[in-house]
Design a protein around this motif. Sequence first.
Motif, mmCIF file in Angstrom:
data_model
loop_
_atom_site.group_PDB
_atom_site.id
_atom_site.type_symbol
_atom_site.label_atom_id
_atom_site.label_comp_id
_atom_site.label_asym_id
_atom_site.label_seq_id
_atom_site.Cartn_x
_atom_site.Cartn_y
_atom_site.Cartn_z
ATOM 1 N N ILE A 271 35.239 -27.401 -4.666
ATOM 2 C CA ILE A 271 35.138 -26.854 -3.366
ATOM 3 C C ILE A 271 35.014 -25.215 -3.082
ATOM 4 N N VAL A 272 35.227 -23.836 -4.050
ATOM 5 C CA VAL A 272 35.359 -23.257 -3.801
ATOM 6 C C VAL A 272 33.503 -22.524 -4.224
ATOM 7 N N TRP A 273 32.922 -22.981 -5.166
ATOM 8 C CA TRP A 273 31.479 -22.813 -4.538
ATOM 9 C C TRP A 273 30.950 -23.556 -3.567
ATOM 10 N N ALA A 274 31.532 -25.084 -3.134
ATOM 11 C CA ALA A 274 30.426 -25.097 -1.963
ATOM 12 C C ALA A 274 31.208 -24.113 -0.781
ATOM 13 N N ILE A 275 32.131 -23.646 -0.547
ATOM 14 C CA ILE A 275 32.585 -23.126 0.573
ATOM 15 C C ILE A 275 31.602 -21.052 0.537
ATOM 16 N N LEU A 276 31.960 -21.260 -0.530
ATOM 17 C CA LEU A 276 30.928 -20.151 -1.153
ATOM 18 C C LEU A 276 29.867 -20.326 -0.344
ATOM 19 N N ASN A 277 28.751 -20.920 -0.999
ATOM 20 C CA ASN A 277 27.597 -21.584 -0.490
ATOM 21 C C ASN A 277 27.113 -21.832 0.497
ATOM 22 N N THR A 278 27.775 -22.266 2.083
ATOM 23 C CA THR A 278 27.535 -22.689 2.571
ATOM 24 C C THR A 278 27.929 -21.256 3.266
ATOM 25 N N PHE A 279 28.858 -20.151 3.526
ATOM 26 C CA PHE A 279 29.086 -19.478 4.349
ATOM 27 C C PHE A 279 28.777 -18.043 3.576
ATOM 28 N N ALA A 280 29.014 -18.114 2.772
ATOM 29 C CA ALA A 280 28.873 -16.526 2.310
ATOM 30 C C ALA A 280 27.414 -16.244 1.472
ATOM 31 N N LEU A 281 26.126 -16.796 1.582
ATOM 32 C CA LEU A 281 24.536 -16.495 0.703
ATOM 33 C C LEU A 281 24.774 -14.891 0.248
ATOM 34 N N ARG B 210 19.046 -32.105 5.254
ATOM 35 C CA ARG B 210 18.133 -31.423 4.747
ATOM 36 C C ARG B 210 18.445 -30.131 6.248
ATOM 37 N N LYS B 211 19.384 -30.193 7.024
ATOM 38 C CA LYS B 211 20.015 -29.485 8.036
ATOM 39 C C LYS B 211 20.326 -28.163 7.667
ATOM 40 N N ILE B 212 19.384 -27.059 8.203
ATOM 41 C CA ILE B 212 20.008 -25.417 8.270
ATOM 42 C C ILE B 212 20.868 -25.559 9.085
ATOM 43 N N HIS B 213 22.219 -25.018 8.144
ATOM 44 C CA HIS B 213 23.221 -24.458 9.074
ATOM 45 C C HIS B 213 22.415 -23.002 9.760
ATOM 46 N N PRO B 214 22.808 -23.495 11.205
ATOM 47 C CA PRO B 214 22.162 -22.561 12.511
ATOM 48 C C PRO B 214 22.215 -20.878 12.450
ATOM 49 N N LYS B 215 23.092 -20.839 11.699
ATOM 50 C CA LYS B 215 24.076 -18.532 11.893
ATOM 51 C C LYS B 215 23.845 -18.354 10.419
ATOM 52 N N HIS B 216 24.153 -19.549 9.336
ATOM 53 C CA HIS B 216 24.224 -18.587 8.482
ATOM 54 C C HIS B 216 22.562 -19.306 7.509
ATOM 55 N N LYS B 217 21.849 -19.742 8.169
ATOM 56 C CA LYS B 217 20.058 -20.700 7.391
ATOM 57 C C LYS B 217 20.291 -20.930 5.778
ATOM 58 N N VAL B 218 21.619 -21.482 5.677
ATOM 59 C CA VAL B 218 21.683 -22.163 4.391
ATOM 60 C C VAL B 218 21.746 -23.917 4.480
ATOM 61 N N PRO B 219 21.116 -24.284 3.172
ATOM 62 C CA PRO B 219 21.338 -26.128 3.605
ATOM 63 C C PRO B 219 22.460 -26.566 3.481
ATOM 64 N N ALA B 220 23.544 -26.277 4.270
ATOM 65 C CA ALA B 220 24.791 -26.748 4.056
ATOM 66 C C ALA B 220 25.124 -28.075 3.747
ATOM 67 N N ASN B 221 24.515 -29.335 4.398
ATOM 68 C CA ASN B 221 25.266 -30.348 4.118
ATOM 69 C C ASN B 221 24.104 -30.633 2.626
ATOM 70 N N ALA B 222 23.558 -30.440 2.105
ATOM 71 C CA ALA B 222 22.952 -30.493 0.146
ATOM 72 C C ALA B 222 24.112 -30.038 -0.232
ATOM 73 N N VAL B 223 24.528 -28.968 -0.007
ATOM 74 C CA VAL B 223 26.122 -28.236 -0.337
ATOM 75 C C VAL B 223 26.598 -28.961 -1.219
#
Length: 512
Positions: free
Chosen positions: A162-172, A366-379
């Motif tokens: 979960i920690v890895w997923a959170i970091l990959n979602t909000f903190a590239l 395939r949706k990209i997070h609008p702010k962080h520009k990462v594939p959050a759903n895939a994460v």
Amino acid sequence: MDSGEKRLNELGYKQELRREMTLFKTLAISISTVTLFTGITPLYGSSLLYAGPASLVWGWVVVSFFTWFVGIAMAEICSSFPTTGSLYFWAAHLAGPVWGPFASWCCAWLEVIGLIAGIGTQAYAGSQTLQIIILLCTGTNKGGGYFAPRGVFLAMYVGFTIVWAILNTFALQVIAFIDMISIWWQVTGGLIMVIMLPLVALSRQPASFVFSHFVTASDSTGIRSKPYAVILSFLVSQYSLYGYDAAAHLTEETKGADKNGPIAILSSIGIISVFGWAYILALTFSIQNFDYLFDVNNETAGTFAPAQILYDAFHGRYGKSTGAIVFLFVIWGSFFFGGLSITTSAARVVYALSRDKGVPFSSFWRKIHPKHKVPANAVWLCAAICVLLGLPILHVNVVFTAITSICTVGWVGGYAIPIFARMVMAEDNFKPGPFYLGKASRPICLISFLWISYTCSVFLLPTSYPIKFDTFNYAPIGLGVCLTLIMAWWILDARKWFKGPVRNTDEHTGKG
């Protein structure tokens, strides 16, 4: 527009992800994925037990040699196809219009299976290391220390994921910074451990023991065939020396990816080959009592041979385990960094496959997070599947064996498809990048393909005899079910509409 983005556009893709990774950052992530400690540490004890130190030590040299062939073959392809889909994109274009969709389908799903299982291997080994750190901090196995039960162990496993997923979602950007720390953490920590451990140990094993002592533990493993024991002792090296393709997964985010991608792949192999062997030698020279390492009544409950080696060295010299705990924390940090990097790579592959409509509910993944520009759903999809893989921890002892085998077969097996396609394709159809092998390409690809086939085969073998419920290698069953469903989906439906990578620009030029 740099050379990597230009080539991406030629291949029919527009730039969507942020291209801000430098060579050093990409190399850091690649090394964090391979890592110095995460492959060797969890399997060191079992490989040592199978056939003694000689097979383990020389096994690393043999595996490193063949890994270079694989890395060089992949570097050439990466230079020509600097896309985030990497392996399955390569397979589609190298196999041609007839076989390309099927090759791409197989490669993509092997990658997905391998990478998601790879997250699980890091979470499991990281939890195991943390379990031993807590045990030593609270008094050791002999002194009434706390050894985390299965439920707590599973909670640690899920927590890491979960920690890895959170970091990959909000903190590239934070991940890039963490991975820069990671490379120094591992190189510096590895150097200190390799130098310090043999010096701290009260006694050191002679070179004859390290380089030529061969002994099987048939009473413990049930394996009486010496060649079979040697094959299994090589598993630690084969499990440790892959993951360098992480640099390829990040090529759409890397500056000058057609040049820096191959450099990162080959540099990571070189660094880990040297440091990995030095780490194995340091551990093996520092063994105080070979038989005591696996005694269930020792300070680490016989569960983690490297931890016992560290404990024996520091407690023998200083009468306390502080030094061992510090080094175990360094090792734990490597598992944390490795899991974080593998989560990054896994999400990129799921995103790329979803972009090409190869995953159920692709439009969502395939949706990209609008702010962080990462594939959050895939994460989060990768994290959820990883958690499900860990649930058997509550009842089965061989979870790590199964996950590592699935990870290796899926991950390394994915390498074989584009390499084979590159080997058999017409040379005129290949548009080389800055890194080009020329006439050497085919023999290098052949050696690479044969080595990968061998590696995937041995990870499906039983690792203990007699075969029982709690010793069986469940990887063939797990992989068999997954691959059967994937192939059935292809035959019944996907072959009608899946055409491989789908270009997202209106126009493209150049050979694919």
